[in-house]
Every structure is written in C-alpha cells, then in structure tokens.
Design a protein around this motif. Structure first.
Motif, PDB file in Angstrom:
ATOM      1  N   LEU A   1       0.828  -1.201   0.000  1.00  0.00           N
ATOM      2  CA  LEU A   1       0.000   0.000   0.000  1.00  0.00           C
ATOM      3  C   LEU A   1       0.865   1.254   0.000  1.00  0.00           C
ATOM      4  O   LEU A   1       0.462   2.290  -0.537  1.00  0.00           O
ATOM      5  CB  LEU A   1      -0.934  -0.012   1.208  1.00  0.00           C
ATOM      6  CG  LEU A   1      -2.099  -1.007   1.090  1.00  0.00           C
ATOM      7  CD1 LEU A   1      -2.906  -1.041   2.378  1.00  0.00           C
ATOM      8  CD2 LEU A   1      -3.003  -0.666  -0.073  1.00  0.00           C
ATOM      9  N   GLU A   2       2.045   1.176   0.584  1.00  0.00           N
ATOM     10  CA  GLU A   2       2.961   2.324   0.537  1.00  0.00           C
ATOM     11  C   GLU A   2       3.406   2.575  -0.908  1.00  0.00           C
ATOM     12  O   GLU A   2       3.541   3.724  -1.339  1.00  0.00           O
ATOM     13  CB  GLU A   2       4.173   2.072   1.439  1.00  0.00           C
ATOM     14  CG  GLU A   2       3.872   2.167   2.927  1.00  0.00           C
ATOM     15  CD  GLU A   2       3.376   3.550   3.329  1.00  0.00           C
ATOM     16  OE1 GLU A   2       3.823   4.556   2.750  1.00  0.00           O
ATOM     17  OE2 GLU A   2       2.505   3.619   4.221  1.00  0.00           O
ATOM     18  N   THR A   3       3.645   1.495  -1.650  1.00  0.00           N
ATOM     19  CA  THR A   3       3.976   1.648  -3.068  1.00  0.00           C
ATOM     20  C   THR A   3       2.814   2.300  -3.812  1.00  0.00           C
ATOM     21  O   THR A   3       3.001   3.192  -4.645  1.00  0.00           O
ATOM     22  CB  THR A   3       4.272   0.269  -3.694  1.00  0.00           C
ATOM     23  OG1 THR A   3       5.351  -0.332  -2.992  1.00  0.00           O
ATOM     24  CG2 THR A   3       4.631   0.400  -5.163  1.00  0.00           C
ATOM     25  N   TYR A   4       1.630   1.857  -3.494  1.00  0.00           N
ATOM     26  CA  TYR A   4       0.413   2.402  -4.086  1.00  0.00           C
ATOM     27  C   TYR A   4       0.312   3.897  -3.791  1.00  0.00           C
ATOM     28  O   TYR A   4       0.016   4.703  -4.661  1.00  0.00           O
ATOM     29  CB  TYR A   4      -0.754   1.657  -3.453  1.00  0.00           C
ATOM     30  CG  TYR A   4      -1.935   1.441  -4.355  1.00  0.00           C
ATOM     31  CD1 TYR A   4      -1.808   0.707  -5.527  1.00  0.00           C
ATOM     32  CD2 TYR A   4      -3.186   1.930  -4.018  1.00  0.00           C
ATOM     33  CE1 TYR A   4      -2.898   0.485  -6.336  1.00  0.00           C
ATOM     34  CE2 TYR A   4      -4.279   1.709  -4.815  1.00  0.00           C
ATOM     35  CZ  TYR A   4      -4.133   0.985  -5.976  1.00  0.00           C
ATOM     36  OH  TYR A   4      -5.212   0.775  -6.772  1.00  0.00           O
ATOM     37  N   ARG A   5       0.588   4.245  -2.533  1.00  0.00           N
ATOM     38  CA  ARG A   5       0.519   5.651  -2.132  1.00  0.00           C
ATOM     39  C   ARG A   5       1.582   6.469  -2.859  1.00  0.00           C
ATOM     40  O   ARG A   5       1.361   7.621  -3.219  1.00  0.00           O
ATOM     41  CB  ARG A   5       0.704   5.759  -0.619  1.00  0.00           C
ATOM     42  CG  ARG A   5       0.576   7.183  -0.095  1.00  0.00           C
ATOM     43  CD  ARG A   5       0.976   7.250   1.360  1.00  0.00           C
ATOM     44  NE  ARG A   5      -0.025   6.696   2.232  1.00  0.00           N
ATOM     45  CZ  ARG A   5       0.220   6.326   3.495  1.00  0.00           C
ATOM     46  NH1 ARG A   5       1.432   6.420   3.979  1.00  0.00           N
ATOM     47  NH2 ARG A   5      -0.747   5.849   4.247  1.00  0.00           N
ATOM     48  N   MET A   6       2.739   5.870  -3.080  1.00  0.00           N
ATOM     49  CA  MET A   6       3.820   6.565  -3.781  1.00  0.00           C
ATOM     50  C   MET A   6       3.358   7.026  -5.167  1.00  0.00           C
ATOM     51  O   MET A   6       3.626   8.150  -5.580  1.00  0.00           O
ATOM     52  CB  MET A   6       5.031   5.634  -3.917  1.00  0.00           C
ATOM     53  CG  MET A   6       6.212   6.246  -4.662  1.00  0.00           C
ATOM     54  SD  MET A   6       7.515   5.037  -4.982  1.00  0.00           S
ATOM     55  CE  MET A   6       6.754   4.008  -6.242  1.00  0.00           C
ATOM     56  N   PHE A   7       2.632   6.156  -5.885  1.00  0.00           N
ATOM     57  CA  PHE A   7       2.119   6.536  -7.192  1.00  0.00           C
ATOM     58  C   PHE A   7       1.042   7.610  -7.072  1.00  0.00           C
ATOM     59  O   PHE A   7       0.962   8.517  -7.902  1.00  0.00           O
ATOM     60  CB  PHE A   7       1.553   5.321  -7.923  1.00  0.00           C
ATOM     61  CG  PHE A   7       2.601   4.469  -8.572  1.00  0.00           C
ATOM     62  CD1 PHE A   7       3.448   4.995  -9.529  1.00  0.00           C
ATOM     63  CD2 PHE A   7       2.751   3.137  -8.235  1.00  0.00           C
ATOM     64  CE1 PHE A   7       4.420   4.216 -10.136  1.00  0.00           C
ATOM     65  CE2 PHE A   7       3.720   2.348  -8.826  1.00  0.00           C
ATOM     66  CZ  PHE A   7       4.552   2.895  -9.776  1.00  0.00           C
ATOM     67  N   ALA A   8       0.197   7.501  -6.051  1.00  0.00           N
ATOM     68  CA  ALA A   8      -0.883   8.476  -5.882  1.00  0.00           C
ATOM     69  C   ALA A   8      -0.329   9.884  -5.691  1.00  0.00           C
ATOM     70  O   ALA A   8      -0.962  10.867  -6.076  1.00  0.00           O
ATOM     71  CB  ALA A   8      -1.759   8.089  -4.698  1.00  0.00           C
TER      72      ALA A   8
END
Length: 755
Positions: A250-257
C-alpha cells in the motif's frame, strides 16, 4: 512543427472542435479533418482508416488519390495500418517500404512517399481505426508529432463513435446460451462458485475537447486530493492482523498516488485542449503502450498499479464512483476485472467474495500476494473474460486447475459440487492428522516444514500442521517494497516471523534478487542476460554488494535475541562463496557483541545446493556447514539444461528420472556420513509420489508449500520406509523404462496415499 506536443495538439483540437460543431455529413467532416491535420503538421499525407466489416477501410485522405477512398481495404494485421490496429502499437518509420509488414496498394499513389507514422484510434480499449501521416522525404517523426497524433486520435474516436461510422470494437468471442470453458494461469489455488460481478463498469469518456482549460485543471486537482485521501484511509484501515509486506504494498500504491510526474503529464494533456477525463485517459493510453514494450514482470506490475489508480481517478473526476465494492456484494461473488490493484481488493466484503478472475494478472502481482493472504482463489490470463460473461451469470472456479466454467449446466454443476465435496473431505482428513507426527508405519520420523515469504505465513503454522519454516524467502520484502528496505524495517519483519513461529524453527534464506527478480529502485543490478536464472543473482550479487548483505546480517542477528538463528545462503557454486558469505556474517556478529547487543542463543549456517558443481565439493563444504538444503526447482533445470518456464521443455524431464534420483541419493548419503542434516525444498518434495521416492533414497526433511503439508503427511503415515528404500535401491541399479509408472503401481499395491 510547433515546439511542444501540447501546442501542436491544441492547434489541431481547436480546429477539430469547430469542424465537429458545424453541420454536415460525417464524411465531409472527416474530409475536413484530414486537411486540418495535414496543414497543422505540414504533412504531405494524412489518412484515416476505419474498421468496417472486419477490414480497415480508407475513409478519408489528404494527399493520397481520392478515388482510393472506400476502395482500399486492409485486413487486421495486414500492412502497416493493419499491424497498428492489431497490435495497438505506434509505427514511426523513415522508410515505410522497408518494414516487413508493408503492403503496397497501387490505387493510393503512395509510392511517392517514404516516411510513415501511424497511431491506433481506440474506443473502449479496442481499435476502431488508424490515423496515419506520410511525407515524401525519408525521416522519423519527432516525439512531439507522435504525441499530437495520439491526442488527435483520441478525440477522433469520440467523433467516429458518435457518427456510428464503425462496426464497433470486436469484443471477443460471440456469447452463446451454453456453457463456456476457459483456462488461465493459476495465481491463488482454491475452488469456488458464485455469480459474475464486474469490478467496475468502464467509464466512457464522452467529451474530449475542453472549453475551459483552467476549469478542467481544477477538476483534476480536486480528484487527486480525493483519491489520495482514499488511499491514505485504506492504508490506515487495512486488516491483515499483522503489518508487514501488505503495508509496504500500500505504501507503493501511495507513492504513485502522490507522484508529481503523473499529475504533470495529465496537466500537459489538459494544456493540449483535452477535458479532465480525456487527459487522464490519454495518459493511461500512454501507460498501456509502454506496458507492451516492458518484459520485466515487476516493472509491469508497477504499471498495473498506476493504471489501477488511473481508473480510480477517472471514476472520481467523472462522478461515477460506484464500483462493486462500494455498492456492496449481495450474493456469493466471482469478481471479474481486467486487472485489480491491492487497494481495490481490500475494499470487498471477504464473506461474499469467493474468487477473482482477471484478463491479466501475474504470480508476482501485489494483488496476488494480498489475495493469497486472505484466502481468495484467483485465476489470471483469462483472455477477454470481461466480454465473454454477463453480469449475474453463474461461474464455477477451479483455482487448483486454473479453469473456469461460465453458465454451467446441471451436469457440470453436479460434477463440480462432487469435486468440491471430495476436496473438502480431503481437507477434513488432512485436518484430522494435523497435530499428528509425519511418521512412517515402521517408525521413521519425517520433518515436514513449509516455504514462506510473508510474516502472516508464520502465524498460520499451527493451521497447516507444519514443523516449522524450512525456507523463509527474505527477498519478498524487497520485491514488494517501493524503496530498498532498511535494516530496521528488515529487523521488524524477522522479529515478527520468529515471534509468530514460537518454538518452531525458522530458516532464513538471504536475499535471492537479481536475474529475473529485478528491483526497479536498484537500476544498477538489472540483469539483461539471456538466461537470468544462471546470471548475476542471489549470493553472487550479495557478495558483490556487501553493504546489502551486511545490513541483512545485522537485521537478522538483532531480530533473534535469546533464540536460535538459522541462516542459509542460496546459489552457491563453490565452497569459497559460502566461506565469504559466512565471514561477512561473522563480522556483524563480532560487531554486535562489541556493541553489547542482545545476541541469539545460537547461530546455525547452511548452504543451498542448487548448482550441480557444489555436489562435487561436498567433502570440502560439509565440515563447515550446520545443515544443507537442496533446492530442487533450480537444481533440476540446471541438471537437465531445461528451462521449466519453456512449455516446449516442460515434459522433457521428470523429477522421478533415475538421473535426478541418483544425484540426490549421492548427496544424501554423503551428508549422512558427515552427520549433516539435509532438507529437500521445492515443488518436488511437495508432491506425494515424488516425496515417497525421496524417502526411498534417504530424505527425511522436507520444506514445501503449506497446501502440500496435508497430502505429504498423509503419504508418510501410510508408508513403510524400509520397503520403499529396498525398492529404490534395486530400481536405481537397473532403472525401469518408466520410473513414474513403476513407483505409482508400487504405491497402489502397498496402499500408500499418493493422491
């Protein structure tokens, strides 16, 4: 050509907007459009081909002979135009005639033109035509020109669809009323049944040309803020019981967001004259085009994450927020999607979500990791599944076989229910022996441990009945992280694993990255070798990147105060590699003692035998190791020089081949003589018949997948070890023509549970 793609596209879009607003036939408008594009791009030729009656028909042109319009036709995949439509890729050629797909059509008069550039016209993710430009002089088109063409093609798709000039995208096979069988890639095993529910209806961009650029920009900014709030909330509320790899996903996901580059590209698309929705879709199309050229599965997964977020942003900005997760699941559901991000999966009611079917998906995907953790079967690579199924249709999912039945009839449902009942019965039988030891009928104890890579795997040891974790893949944390995991983050994971395992042993394998396990944040370790499995990976890489191994060593040491720490080094070819790796660890042990850190009660060091050359040096290695693990997956393909991922070679060798059994027996015998325990890891040990043969050559320690523990334990408890060892001794002296059949027949005669 103007200086920027945005300015180029804006100039053309302004003219397009005027053309679309005027009265007139669709043909007259397209005739004006090709003139407009040719003039703006100072192009000798501009042509539009549209998909009609399964052919790409020249519909309008500036520069080619007018009499070729509605006469020149190309099949999908034929010529340059057909190639663009079939592949969805751009062509940019200085000499069109030199391309192998070039197909000359004399009626067009195109022999005067050398250069060619074409982009697909896409609607609902499917090609409906091609926009092409040509020049007399040989030259490749600039990137800004291609960008402008792609933007214009997007706007044209709206105009073309609105005028109903094309057949519509051919969206897969024709549906019938009868059952439909599909086969895909097994991502998460398990059986399930339910009704088809689509993850999200596709948001169709209806208006592409902006009237107020600043208003569109404000809409995008607002949508970004809302999307980021959603992602932050999901990251806080994710329910896994334990933090760890999933939180990092989810941190990776947040990085893209929060990626400024992504939002900048959308802003640039708005600058070109697109609406907020069209700008997001335009950038998404660019992402899909890039994915076609990426072979690395991890980088592809990063692109899938970005596309998942693009869909979320598109739903927010268009006001169409209702995914199936938000509206709620009213029944047992088989979820269908092109691809699915981990954040989207987490939004679903796990009581109703029975399975997931994907057009794409991969074994290394973030969503697959999460689905495995929450126990949802997943099948991927189901081509065109979204267009082969109607909402609400009944679906049977056999995740073990990677197969799906849509609209099953009564007989198929009955057969599926029987298989499910048998599977549940077998699971009940395995559960009944969960707490019993894996001991043969003549008293030989076999240690059955599991392979793992998640903190949650350790917490489920008691559920599987395993004796411990025989191989913990530490690289998993590296593969799902957006950045290189630091020492403290590694230590937290290892501590959780040891605490969750309790008194049961855990063997940590040092990172096996590199080769085909590329890390996007470590670009200097990418391996472009033709055979990455035999390349710069695992211990070879770690000995070169000593800081990486030192950090992991310190994390492991500090994670195990007062406990037994077991460390194993992968991909060792010669004993000196083991010695160097152990020396690096012992340096960190000395540092920890000097710093008065709490120390493990004991540290054991082991080696993985995956490279056949190491077997020739066991007399030198065995006196220095506390244990040995045999990695059968890599070892077997190296022994047979056969890549198991190549379907042409999948049946060319057998784990029950006398060659592999003889090799393993020599290793086992030599280790036993040196009083060094040996554990057999990998898929071979997880198959009951193969595991029976391993017991027959002297193996007594296995590390396998959790799902295989029950079947292997049941086999062991039905086996007479002395009998199978006597049988294998004879068979390996004079091997039969078909070792598998011979052992299968023997197992049945002796009532050994092998299925």
């Amino acid at each position: 050509m103007p200086l920027t793609a945005a300015a180029s596209a804006r100039e053309i879009l302004t003219g397009l907007h005027e053309v679309m607003a005027k009265r007139g036939s669709a043909q007259s408008k397209l005739d004006r459009v090709v003139d407009l594009i040719a003039e703006a791009m100072t192009s000798d030729v501009c042509s539009i081909y549209l998909l009609r009656d399964n052919s790409l028909e020249l519909f309008a042109t500036h520069g080619l002979r007018k009499e070729a319009v509605h006469v020149t036709k190309l099949r999908m995949g034929e010529g340059l135009v057909g190639t663009i439509a079939a592949s969805g890729r751009i062509l940019n050629l200085a000499e069109a005639a030199e391309h192998p797909a070039f197909a000359y059509r004399p009626e067009t008069g195109e022999e005067r033109f050398h250069s060619f550039a074409g982009v697909p016209i896409v609607r609902l993710e499917s090609p409906i035509g091609v926009l092409a430009v040509q020049h007399a002089e040989p030259r490749r088109y600039e990137e800004v020109e291609i960008e402008a063409l792609q933007t214009v093609a997007m706007v044209l798709s709206e105009m073309i669809a609105g005028a109903r000039l094309v057949d519509g995208a051919k969206r897969g096979r024709l549906r019938s009323a009868g059952p439909l069988r599909l086969t895909g890639l097994r991502l998460v095993a398990g059986m399930a049944r339910g009704e088809a529910v689509f993850h999200e209806p596709r948001v169709v961009v209806e208006h592409t040309v902006a009237e107020d650029t600043e208003a569109e920009r404000a809409r995008v900014y607002s949508a970004f803020r809302r999307m980021r709030e959603q992602i932050d909330t999901m990251a806080r509320e994710a329910e896994f019981g334990m933090t760890g790899e999933h939180q990092e996903i989810l941190e990776t996901y947040r990085m893209f967001a929060y990626d400024e580059g992504w939002s900048r590209r959308i802003n640039e698309a708005i600058d070109s004259g697109l609406t907020a929705e069209a700008a997001i879709e335009r950038v998404q199309q660019r992402t899909r085009a890039r994915m076609l050229d990426i072979d690395d599965p991890l980088l592809q997964e990063r692109m899938h994450d970005l596309e998942d977020l693009s869909n979320r942003l598109l739903r927010i900005v268009s006001g169409r927020l209702g995914t199936a997760a938000q509206t709620g699941l009213a029944r047992d559901t088989v979820l269908i999607a092109r691809n699915l991000g981990p954040a989207d999966l987490l939004e679903y009611d796990k009581r109703r979500l029975k399975a997931v079917l994907l057009e794409e998906g991969s074994l290394t995907s973030h969503m697959t990791i999460v689905a495995r953790a929450i126990g949802v079967p997943v099948i991927g690579r189901l081509s065109d599944i979204r267009h082969s199924v109607e909402e609400g249709e009944a679906i049977l999912v056999d995740g073990d076989a990677g197969s799906v039945i849509v609209r099953p009839n009564r007989a198929l449902v009955s057969g599926f229910e029987h298989r499910m009942a048998m599977s549940q019965k077998r699971q009940a039988q395995f559960a009944a022996i969960r707490s019993l030891p894996a001991e043969t009928s003549d008293g030989v104890h076999v240690s059955v441990m599991v392979n793992a890579g998640l903190a949650e795997d350790a917490a489920t040891l008691s559920m599987s009945g395993a004796d411990g974790i025989g191989l913990f893949r530490t690289e998993f944390q590296f593969l799902v992280s957006a950045t290189l995991p630091g020492r403290e983050r590694q230590q937290r994971l290892y501590t959780k694993v040891l605490d969750a395992a309790g008194d049961k042993p855990v063997v940590f394998r040092t990172v096996d990255i590199g080769g085909d396990k590329a890390l996007p944040y470590l670009t200097d370790i990418q391996d472009e070798a033709e055979n990455p499995a035999m390349g710069w990976r695992a211990l070879r890489l770690s000995l070169d990147r000593t800081a990486l191994m030192k950090s992991q060593a310190r994390a492991l040491i500090e994670a195990a105060p007062g406990k037994v720490l077991r460390v194993m080094f992968p991909m060792i070819s010669e004993p000196w590699e083991y010695e160097e790796a152990r020396a690096l660890f012992e340096e960190q042990i000395a540092w920890a003692r000097k710093a008065k850190r709490a120390m493990p009660s004991r540290i054991e060091f082991g080696a993985m035998l995956e490279v056949p050359s190491l077997a020739e040096m066991l007399d030198q290695l065995l006196p220095r190791v506390d244990f040995l693990s045999i990695g059968t997956n890599d070892l077997t393909q190296f022994l047979f020089a056969a890549d198991r991922s190549d379907p042409r070679l999948a049946q060319r060798y057998d784990w029950l081949s006398p060659a592999i059994l003889r090799f393993l027996k020599r290793v086992l015998d030599q280790a036993r003589a040196a009083n060094v325990p040996v554990r057999v890891c990998g898929e071979m040990a997880g198959r009951p018949l193969e595991a029976m043969a391993l017991v027959g050559i002297g193996a007594e320690n296995f590390s396998i997948t959790p799902a295989a523990v029950g079947p292997v334990k049941a086999m062991v408890r039905s086996l007479d070890a002395a009998a199978i060892r006597n049988k294998l001794d004879r068979l390996l002296v004079k091997p039969p023509r078909d070792m598998r059949k011979t052992l299968t027949d023997w197992a049945r005669r002796h009532s050994v549970t092998i299925s």
